[in-house]
Design a protein around this motif. Structure first.
Motif, PDB file in Angstrom:
ATOM      1  N   SER A   1       0.531  -1.287   0.028  1.00  0.00           N
ATOM      2  CA  SER A   1      -0.094  -0.022  -0.226  1.00  0.00           C
ATOM      3  C   SER A   1       0.975   1.166   0.072  1.00  0.00           C
ATOM      4  N   CYS A   2       2.047   1.367   0.560  1.00  0.00           N
ATOM      5  CA  CYS A   2       2.982   2.329   0.775  1.00  0.00           C
ATOM      6  C   CYS A   2       3.717   2.752  -0.679  1.00  0.00           C
ATOM      7  N   LEU A   3       3.844   1.446  -1.333  1.00  0.00           N
ATOM      8  CA  LEU A   3       4.521   1.826  -2.704  1.00  0.00           C
ATOM      9  C   LEU A   3       3.411   2.304  -3.671  1.00  0.00           C
ATOM     10  N   ILE A   4       2.314   1.800  -3.512  1.00  0.00           N
ATOM     11  CA  ILE A   4       1.313   2.070  -4.452  1.00  0.00           C
ATOM     12  C   ILE A   4       1.166   3.849  -4.102  1.00  0.00           C
ATOM     13  N   TYR A   5       0.897   4.147  -2.910  1.00  0.00           N
ATOM     14  CA  TYR A   5       0.818   5.418  -2.477  1.00  0.00           C
ATOM     15  C   TYR A   5       1.784   6.351  -3.074  1.00  0.00           C
ATOM     16  N   PHE A   6       3.137   6.034  -2.953  1.00  0.00           N
ATOM     17  CA  PHE A   6       4.151   7.044  -3.288  1.00  0.00           C
ATOM     18  C   PHE A   6       4.735   6.958  -4.667  1.00  0.00           C
ATOM     19  N   CYS A   7       4.469   5.554  -5.358  1.00  0.00           N
ATOM     20  CA  CYS A   7       4.882   5.347  -6.548  1.00  0.00           C
ATOM     21  C   CYS A   7       3.967   5.436  -7.573  1.00  0.00           C
ATOM     22  N   LEU A   8       2.766   5.160  -7.222  1.00  0.00           N
ATOM     23  CA  LEU A   8       1.590   5.277  -8.414  1.00  0.00           C
ATOM     24  C   LEU A   8       0.447   5.890  -7.661  1.00  0.00           C
ATOM     25  N   PRO A   9       0.608   7.306  -7.538  1.00  0.00           N
ATOM     26  CA  PRO A   9      -0.379   8.231  -6.730  1.00  0.00           C
ATOM     27  C   PRO A   9      -1.789   8.062  -7.485  1.00  0.00           C
ATOM     28  N   LYS A  10      -1.752   7.640  -8.701  1.00  0.00           N
ATOM     29  CA  LYS A  10      -3.066   7.895  -9.479  1.00  0.00           C
ATOM     30  C   LYS A  10      -3.877   6.761  -9.202  1.00  0.00           C
TER      31      LYS A  10
END
Length: 317
Positions: A223-232
């Motif tokens: 979830s953290c990776l998606i939030y910072f790397c894939l914010p869309k």
């Protein structure tokens, strides 16, 4: 002869009616017991929802929505993130299509929760009960329900959903009415209670098995990776992707064996069922399967039997 036959049929009808009445009484008592149990388990969720929904009521009042309309929204939309996003769409004058797409993306994770709970439902869960209970599946209700060892019954879910809905709706109403009186620091602090409730839900499974901790850490990391790397990517899709990723990884690295599954089923059975299962196993076991008592135990029994019985003193006349 005719009179005897008539009396016989009359007695059978009376007995059948008595059985039906007894079954109805048993079902009513079982329903009330499970309903009260659901309410008891849902009281912490109710208290948490009451304080958290204060912020939702304040947000609605600041967006020009009356407290009673905000309470109606909370009653028909039992989801914090979905309701907050819906109020934002209303305040911005968004379209119905935008509202529908927003709610689908944010609340899509509840479909996974419903599928997970469907694996532990009682036989009395008919389709009408499934559709009704789907209204109240939230993160907290799912966490408490998935932690139950016995199969879930409709009355239990109704009790927990009822008390949680009351807390969420009343909190929104009170937040809309008197939220402007409270300072902003206090209203922001009330939202922290929801995270404390999440922590209280995940700690018991972690104590039982470290693999549950690994699943939680993997899901949080994804979830953290998606939030910072894939914010869309929206928050709803992020939760679904993280949950599937962590579940697949742990299913590959640490699958649950058949022996562990059987141990869990036996552990989750009530004591009466365990006794019946043990007695049936003893009856069905062959004669050679039951081991005889050791020699030392036989000697002790024989020595006890050889001792003379105590003589009672005769009472004086």
């Amino acid at each position: 002869m005719y009179y005897d036959i008539k009396m016989c049929f009359g007695n059978e009808k009376i007995k059948s009616k008595q059985k039906e009445e007894m079954n109805k009484q048993h079902m009513n008592s079982d329903f009330s017991t499970n309903f009260r149990k659901g309410i008891q388990h849902g009281i912490p969720i109710c208290l948490g929802y009451f304080f958290v929904s204060f912020g939702v009521g304040i947000m609605a009042s600041r967006s020009g929505i009356s407290p009673w309309v905000a309470a109606l929204i909370s009653l028909t939309n039992l989801t914090s993130a979905g309701e907050a996003a819906g109020i934002g769409v209303i305040a911005a004058g968004g379209s119905y299509i935008e509202m529908v797409m927003t709610q689908i993306l944010i609340n899509l994770r509840y479909s996974l929760m419903g599928l997970s709970l469907s694996q532990n439902l009682d036989e009395s869960f008919r389709p009408i009960h499934r559709l009704t209970v789907s209204y109240g599946i939230t993160d907290e209700i799912f966490g408490v329900a998935s932690g139950q060892k016995e199969p879930l019954k409709p009355a239990y879910m109704y009790g927990m959903i009822f008390i949680a809905t009351v807390g969420w709706t009343l909190g929104t109403l009170m937040g809309g009415i008197c939220g402007d009186i409270l300072p902003v620091i206090l209203t922001n602090a009330l939202g922290v209670m929801l995270y404390g409730m999440f922590i209280a839900i995940i700690i018991p499974p972690i104590r039982e098995s470290l693999s549950n901790l690994a699943v939680i850490l993997l899901a949080a990391g994804a979830s953290c990776l998606i939030y910072f790397c894939l914010p869309k990517i929206s928050s709803g899709f992020a939760i679904i992707i993280s949950a599937i990723f962590a579940s697949v990884i742990m299913a590959i690295l640490h699958p649950i064996s058949d022996e562990e599954e059987q141990e869990k089923q036996v552990k989750n059975q009530p004591e009466e069922t365990k006794k019946l299962t043990h007695e049936e196993g003893m009856k069905s076991a062959p004669e050679g399967a039951i081991k005889p008592a050791p020699e030392e135990a036989k000697k002790l029994v024989s020595s006890e039997a050889m001792k003379p019985a105590p003589v009672e003193e005769e009472e004086e006349a």
